[in-house]
Motif scaffolding. Structure first.
Motif, PDB file in Angstrom:
ATOM      1  N   GLY A 246       0.822  -1.210   0.000  1.00 18.38           N
ATOM      2  CA  GLY A 246       0.000   0.000   0.000  1.00 18.38           C
ATOM      3  C   GLY A 246       0.855   1.259   0.000  1.00 18.38           C
TER       4      GLY A 246
ATOM      5  N   ALA B 247       0.877   3.989  -2.938  1.00 18.14           N
ATOM      6  CA  ALA B 247       0.603   5.393  -2.629  1.00 18.14           C
ATOM      7  C   ALA B 247       1.739   6.295  -3.122  1.00 18.14           C
ATOM      8  CB  ALA B 247       0.410   5.571  -1.128  1.00 18.14           C
TER       9      ALA B 247
ATOM     10  N   ALA C 121       1.192   9.249  -5.799  1.00 11.70           N
ATOM     11  CA  ALA C 121       1.588  10.617  -5.443  1.00 11.70           C
ATOM     12  C   ALA C 121       2.549  11.194  -6.480  1.00 11.70           C
ATOM     13  CB  ALA C 121       2.231  10.632  -4.060  1.00 11.70           C
TER      14      ALA C 121
END
Length: 146
Positions: free
Chosen positions: A78, A82, A86
């Motif tokens: 995760g 992420a 981003a």
């Protein structure tokens, strides 16, 4: 840590001790003009472990410890996902801001002014450079938890 052993006259060498334990290359160093060369051979030996390699090994070991726990693998995936999202979002945001007519010019001017201020504030004078090194060392130790 590297040590430099200069070639010393025989009375200054420690007798009974091998000063050059391996086959090292001798390098010539001279600060004289080409017509008046005076060669001084020296040997450079590396010893110990550098701080960069120990830091990278510590980071690698901490990630490996997280990977070894099955319940933490999902969190690690995760976190990686992420990070990729981003990066993609920030790239698109910068591209969208760059298409506006006035914003890129003003941001470039702000960047130039900040670079001039930073150079004047931290890089021109020796006490200011030492202050910058202290700030950086403190921040590094805070981040690494040392």
């Amino acid at each position: 840590m590297a040590s430099i052993i200069a070639s010393l006259p025989p009375p200054l060498l420690l007798h009974g001790r091998n000063s050059f334990p391996g086959n090292f290359q001798n390098f010539s160093v001279s600060s004289l003009p080409p017509g008046r060369r005076s060669n001084v051979p020296f040997v450079v030996k590396a010893s110990g472990e550098s701080s960069e390699s120990s830091t990278s090994l510590t980071v690698f070991k901490s990630v490996q410890n997280v990977w070894d726990k099955p319940e933490d693998r999902l969190g690690l995936f995760g976190l990686g996902f992420a990070a990729v999202v981003a990066l993609w979002a920030s790239t698109n945001l910068i591209a969208a801001i760059d298409k506006l007519p006035v914003v890129p010019i003003s941001l470039e001017l702000i960047g130039i002014l900040f670079s001039v201020w930073f150079t004047y504030r931290y890089l021109l004078f020796k006490p200011d450079r030492e202050e910058l090194f202290q700030i950086l060392n403190k921040s590094t130790s805070d981040i690494l938890g040392q």
